[in-house]
Scaffold this motif. Structure first.
Motif, PDB file in Angstrom:
ATOM      1  N   ALA A   8       0.688  -1.044  -0.040  1.00  0.00           N
ATOM      2  CA  ALA A   8       0.057   0.052   0.114  1.00  0.00           C
ATOM      3  C   ALA A   8       0.882   1.125  -0.049  1.00  0.00           C
ATOM      4  O   ALA A   8       0.606   2.228  -0.327  1.00  0.00           O
ATOM      5  CB  ALA A   8      -1.144   0.073   1.248  1.00  0.00           C
ATOM      6  N   ASP A   9       2.041   1.113   0.305  1.00  0.00           N
ATOM      7  CA  ASP A   9       3.115   2.313   0.360  1.00  0.00           C
ATOM      8  C   ASP A   9       4.465   1.855  -0.192  1.00  0.00           C
ATOM      9  O   ASP A   9       5.521   1.704   0.451  1.00  0.00           O
ATOM     10  CB  ASP A   9       3.308   2.631   2.008  1.00  0.00           C
ATOM     11  N   PRO A  10       4.305   1.559  -1.677  1.00  0.00           N
ATOM     12  CA  PRO A  10       5.641   1.062  -2.096  1.00  0.00           C
ATOM     13  C   PRO A  10       6.905   1.889  -1.866  1.00  0.00           C
ATOM     14  O   PRO A  10       6.545   3.298  -1.873  1.00  0.00           O
ATOM     15  CB  PRO A  10       5.157   0.807  -3.687  1.00  0.00           C
ATOM     16  N   THR A  11       8.005   1.265  -1.932  1.00  0.00           N
ATOM     17  CA  THR A  11       9.116   2.210  -1.947  1.00  0.00           C
ATOM     18  C   THR A  11       9.472   2.800  -2.751  1.00  0.00           C
ATOM     19  O   THR A  11      10.023   3.952  -2.801  1.00  0.00           O
ATOM     20  CB  THR A  11      10.385   1.114  -1.509  1.00  0.00           C
ATOM     21  N   ILE A  12       9.150   2.276  -4.258  1.00  0.00           N
ATOM     22  CA  ILE A  12       9.785   3.050  -5.355  1.00  0.00           C
ATOM     23  C   ILE A  12       8.239   3.300  -6.217  1.00  0.00           C
ATOM     24  O   ILE A  12       7.576   2.184  -6.405  1.00  0.00           O
ATOM     25  CB  ILE A  12      10.786   2.071  -6.203  1.00  0.00           C
ATOM     26  N   MET A 126      18.528   6.307 -15.894  1.00  0.00           N
ATOM     27  CA  MET A 126      19.074   7.140 -14.816  1.00  0.00           C
ATOM     28  C   MET A 126      18.112   6.984 -13.478  1.00  0.00           C
ATOM     29  O   MET A 126      18.649   6.764 -12.491  1.00  0.00           O
ATOM     30  CB  MET A 126      19.670   8.548 -15.188  1.00  0.00           C
ATOM     31  N   VAL A 127      16.792   7.570 -13.884  1.00  0.00           N
ATOM     32  CA  VAL A 127      15.936   7.608 -12.729  1.00  0.00           C
ATOM     33  C   VAL A 127      15.604   6.067 -12.053  1.00  0.00           C
ATOM     34  O   VAL A 127      15.569   6.167 -10.880  1.00  0.00           O
ATOM     35  CB  VAL A 127      14.649   8.088 -13.097  1.00  0.00           C
ATOM     36  N   ARG A 128      15.428   5.095 -13.010  1.00  0.00           N
ATOM     37  CA  ARG A 128      15.227   3.660 -12.575  1.00  0.00           C
ATOM     38  C   ARG A 128      16.506   3.443 -11.754  1.00  0.00           C
ATOM     39  O   ARG A 128      16.280   2.675 -10.536  1.00  0.00           O
ATOM     40  CB  ARG A 128      14.964   2.646 -13.549  1.00  0.00           C
ATOM     41  N   GLU A 129      17.786   3.420 -12.057  1.00  0.00           N
ATOM     42  CA  GLU A 129      18.822   2.986 -11.447  1.00  0.00           C
ATOM     43  C   GLU A 129      19.152   3.575 -10.184  1.00  0.00           C
ATOM     44  O   GLU A 129      19.344   3.215  -9.083  1.00  0.00           O
ATOM     45  CB  GLU A 129      20.175   3.063 -12.401  1.00  0.00           C
ATOM     46  N   CYS A 130      18.917   4.893 -10.085  1.00  0.00           N
ATOM     47  CA  CYS A 130      19.311   5.627  -9.041  1.00  0.00           C
ATOM     48  C   CYS A 130      17.941   5.320  -7.916  1.00  0.00           C
ATOM     49  O   CYS A 130      18.500   5.537  -6.807  1.00  0.00           O
ATOM     50  CB  CYS A 130      19.586   7.306  -9.091  1.00  0.00           C
ATOM     51  N   ALA A 131      16.845   5.080  -8.389  1.00  0.00           N
ATOM     52  CA  ALA A 131      15.698   4.786  -7.249  1.00  0.00           C
ATOM     53  C   ALA A 131      16.249   3.384  -6.626  1.00  0.00           C
ATOM     54  O   ALA A 131      15.921   3.431  -5.623  1.00  0.00           O
ATOM     55  CB  ALA A 131      14.404   4.596  -8.206  1.00  0.00           C
ATOM     56  N   GLN A 132      16.612   2.565  -7.659  1.00  0.00           N
ATOM     57  CA  GLN A 132      16.943   1.241  -7.032  1.00  0.00           C
ATOM     58  C   GLN A 132      18.237   1.203  -6.053  1.00  0.00           C
ATOM     59  O   GLN A 132      18.166   0.880  -4.814  1.00  0.00           O
ATOM     60  CB  GLN A 132      17.607   0.268  -8.185  1.00  0.00           C
ATOM     61  N   THR A 133      19.258   2.064  -6.327  1.00  0.00           N
ATOM     62  CA  THR A 133      20.414   2.276  -5.480  1.00  0.00           C
ATOM     63  C   THR A 133      20.230   2.966  -4.204  1.00  0.00           C
ATOM     64  O   THR A 133      20.630   2.583  -3.162  1.00  0.00           O
ATOM     65  CB  THR A 133      21.755   2.566  -6.034  1.00  0.00           C
ATOM     66  N   LEU A 134      19.501   4.141  -4.392  1.00  0.00           N
ATOM     67  CA  LEU A 134      19.291   4.833  -3.266  1.00  0.00           C
ATOM     68  C   LEU A 134      18.384   4.173  -2.225  1.00  0.00           C
ATOM     69  O   LEU A 134      18.358   4.302  -1.037  1.00  0.00           O
ATOM     70  CB  LEU A 134      18.584   6.250  -3.636  1.00  0.00           C
ATOM     71  N   THR A 135      17.425   3.287  -2.682  1.00  0.00           N
ATOM     72  CA  THR A 135      16.342   2.843  -1.547  1.00  0.00           C
ATOM     73  C   THR A 135      17.150   1.797  -0.891  1.00  0.00           C
ATOM     74  O   THR A 135      16.878   1.474   0.203  1.00  0.00           O
ATOM     75  CB  THR A 135      15.096   2.160  -2.512  1.00  0.00           C
ATOM     76  N   GLU A 136      18.115   1.302  -1.653  1.00  0.00           N
ATOM     77  CA  GLU A 136      18.916   0.156  -1.022  1.00  0.00           C
ATOM     78  C   GLU A 136      19.946   1.003   0.151  1.00  0.00           C
ATOM     79  O   GLU A 136      20.123   0.111   0.959  1.00  0.00           O
ATOM     80  CB  GLU A 136      19.934  -0.795  -2.120  1.00  0.00           C
ATOM     81  N   TYR A 138      19.456   3.683   1.616  1.00  0.00           N
ATOM     82  CA  TYR A 138      18.847   4.454   2.655  1.00  0.00           C
ATOM     83  C   TYR A 138      17.574   3.806   3.138  1.00  0.00           C
ATOM     84  O   TYR A 138      16.780   3.942   2.484  1.00  0.00           O
ATOM     85  CB  TYR A 138      18.822   5.959   2.164  1.00  0.00           C
ATOM     86  N   PRO A 139      18.011   2.904   4.203  1.00  0.00           N
ATOM     87  CA  PRO A 139      16.708   2.383   4.712  1.00  0.00           C
ATOM     88  C   PRO A 139      15.487   3.281   5.012  1.00  0.00           C
ATOM     89  O   PRO A 139      15.818   4.186   5.689  1.00  0.00           O
ATOM     90  CB  PRO A 139      17.208   1.572   5.785  1.00  0.00           C
ATOM     91  N   GLY A 140      14.232   2.777   4.567  1.00  0.00           N
ATOM     92  CA  GLY A 140      13.292   3.654   4.769  1.00  0.00           C
ATOM     93  C   GLY A 140      12.998   4.818   3.842  1.00  0.00           C
ATOM     94  O   GLY A 140      11.862   5.459   3.862  1.00  0.00           O
ATOM     95  N   LEU A 141      13.864   5.014   2.973  1.00  0.00           N
ATOM     96  CA  LEU A 141      13.881   6.194   1.927  1.00  0.00           C
ATOM     97  C   LEU A 141      12.775   5.745   0.816  1.00  0.00           C
ATOM     98  O   LEU A 141      12.850   4.446   0.349  1.00  0.00           O
ATOM     99  CB  LEU A 141      15.140   6.455   1.439  1.00  0.00           C
ATOM    100  N   ARG A 142      11.822   6.573   0.449  1.00  0.00           N
ATOM    101  CA  ARG A 142      10.924   6.335  -0.472  1.00  0.00           C
ATOM    102  C   ARG A 142      11.262   7.073  -2.001  1.00  0.00           C
ATOM    103  O   ARG A 142      11.809   8.013  -1.610  1.00  0.00           O
ATOM    104  CB  ARG A 142       9.494   6.610  -0.201  1.00  0.00           C
ATOM    105  N   VAL A 143      11.237   6.388  -3.056  1.00  0.00           N
ATOM    106  CA  VAL A 143      11.854   7.115  -4.330  1.00  0.00           C
ATOM    107  C   VAL A 143      10.604   7.217  -5.307  1.00  0.00           C
ATOM    108  O   VAL A 143       9.966   6.296  -5.586  1.00  0.00           O
ATOM    109  CB  VAL A 143      13.006   6.542  -4.861  1.00  0.00           C
ATOM    110  N   HIS A 144      10.232   8.681  -5.613  1.00  0.00           N
ATOM    111  CA  HIS A 144       9.034   8.511  -6.450  1.00  0.00           C
ATOM    112  C   HIS A 144       9.872   9.378  -7.533  1.00  0.00           C
ATOM    113  O   HIS A 144      10.101  10.768  -7.793  1.00  0.00           O
ATOM    114  CB  HIS A 144       7.964   9.440  -5.998  1.00  0.00           C
TER     115      HIS A 144
END
Ligand code: AVJ
Length: 344
Positions: A8-12, A126-136, A138-144
């Protein structure tokens, strides 16, 4: 710790607004720009895969100080910026690989306020890759992520979920001529509520020799970057430019306080942009303007910000005052001031 993969609250979350209009915009810009009395192409078409790679190389050049200077300012001020803004989300316009962004994300993460990162960039990978790496990372970070052109898709930036910091780094605001610059700043101001801030990188006015060397390096990387726009036209619009028919020019215009990059035809010739059925004649020595990169003084930036309804909160520079980061926020509106009782 918060759960990270709640459906219900996806990380990415990633929204794409690419609709084929990119290609149309290149065709329109070429048709318009190459038929003018003074030929001109907008700098956004430099950045195909090869252009992005050449730009990364430029950032490492000894002559090209802006990237290093901006990173140094960020490293020096990130904690202060985190404290001043208390930002729960970072919206980054033209996020690219988000290399410099990490300094900010680190500081906001450290301060414990960071919840969401919103990268806005035209390059989908770039958007997809950085969403992936940054959520890994920074625990708890959501990327939109918002895949789109920040000149056309600012209205697609999601509503704020808490105090917001909008970052527009690298000095890219300098690519806008003065009128569109103020218009664009006003659009950015539209993303800001009373608790929000804009962090913007601007290159500063300085010795013209230093400026010109930054845009005309000894290794010729910037020259290749400049000529690369012709390869983009050859590939995307079936044109037949010979990039070697053009010299790379970089000049500081002291009246406008901007660097201009141009391509100067070495000989009289006519090229054909076949996809547009457009012959383009160049006289010997004729110049095609490919970029303006405005350089700022604090006064000039204040004027631009204020015309966009923004006011300066902090002005941060490196020790050599080569580059500046400005933190600004929405100004009290003149009407609000006029209608108040004058007590302030
Ligand atoms: C990416 C627009 C900030 O103007 O310095 C670098 C582009 N052009 N070298 C700049 C650029 C030539 C750069 N910006």
């Amino acid at each position: 710790m918060e759960p990270i993969a709640n459906p219900a609250d996806p990380t990415i979350r990633i929204d794409s607004h690419l609709d084929g209009a990119q290609g149309r915009s290149l065709a329109d810009d070429v048709l318009d720009g190459l038929t003018r009395p003074f030929k001109e192409l907008p700098p956004k078409h430099f950045y195909d895969a090869r252009g992005a790679e050449l730009f990364d190389q430029i950032c490492e050049l000894p002559e090209y100080y802006p990237t290093r200077a901006e990173r140094a300012i960020l490293q020096e001020s990130a904690a202060e910026l985190a404290a001043l803004t208390g930002a729960a989300e970072l919206v980054e316009l033209g996020s690219g690989t988000a290399a410099k962004t990490r300094v900010l994300l680190d500081a906001l993460h450290e301060a414990g306020t960071l919840r969401r990162y919103v990268p806005v960039d035209v390059t989908e990978s770039m958007v997809r890759e950085c969403a992936q790496t940054l959520t890994e990372e920074y625990p708890g970070l959501r990327v939109h992520g918002v895949i789109g052109d920040f000149e056309r898709h600012l209205d697609q930036v999601p509503d704020a979920t808490g105090p917001r910091l909008v970052a527009f780094l690298g000095g890219t605001i300098g690519n806008f001529p003065p009128g569109s610059r103020r218009r664009f700043l006003r659009e950015i101001a539209g993303l800001l509520g009373p608790d929000d801030h804009l962090l913007m990188g601007t290159d500063l006015v300085k010795d013209p020799d230093v400026l010109e060397a930054a845009y005309d390096d000894a290794q010729g990387v910037t020259a290749e970057f400049n000529r690369n726009v012709l390869r983009v036209l050859n590939r995307e619009l079936d044109a037949n430019f010979d990039p070697e028919d053009f010299d790379h020019i970089a000049r500081f215009d002291p009246e406008h306080e901007w660097i201009e990059m141009r391509l100067r035809a070495r000989r009289e010739h006519t090229t054909h942009v076949r996809a547009l059925d457009l012959p383009v004649r160049f006289a010997a020595g004729e110049e095609l303007r490919t970029e303006i990169s405005a350089k700022f003084t604090p006064e000039r930036l204040r004027g631009d910000l204020s015309a966009a309804g923004l006011e300066l909160v902090r002005w941060l520079t490196d020790p050599d005052e080569l580059f500046a980061l400005s933190l600004s926020r929405v100004a009290d509106t003149p009407t609000a001031v006029a209608s108040s009782n004058g007590s302030g």
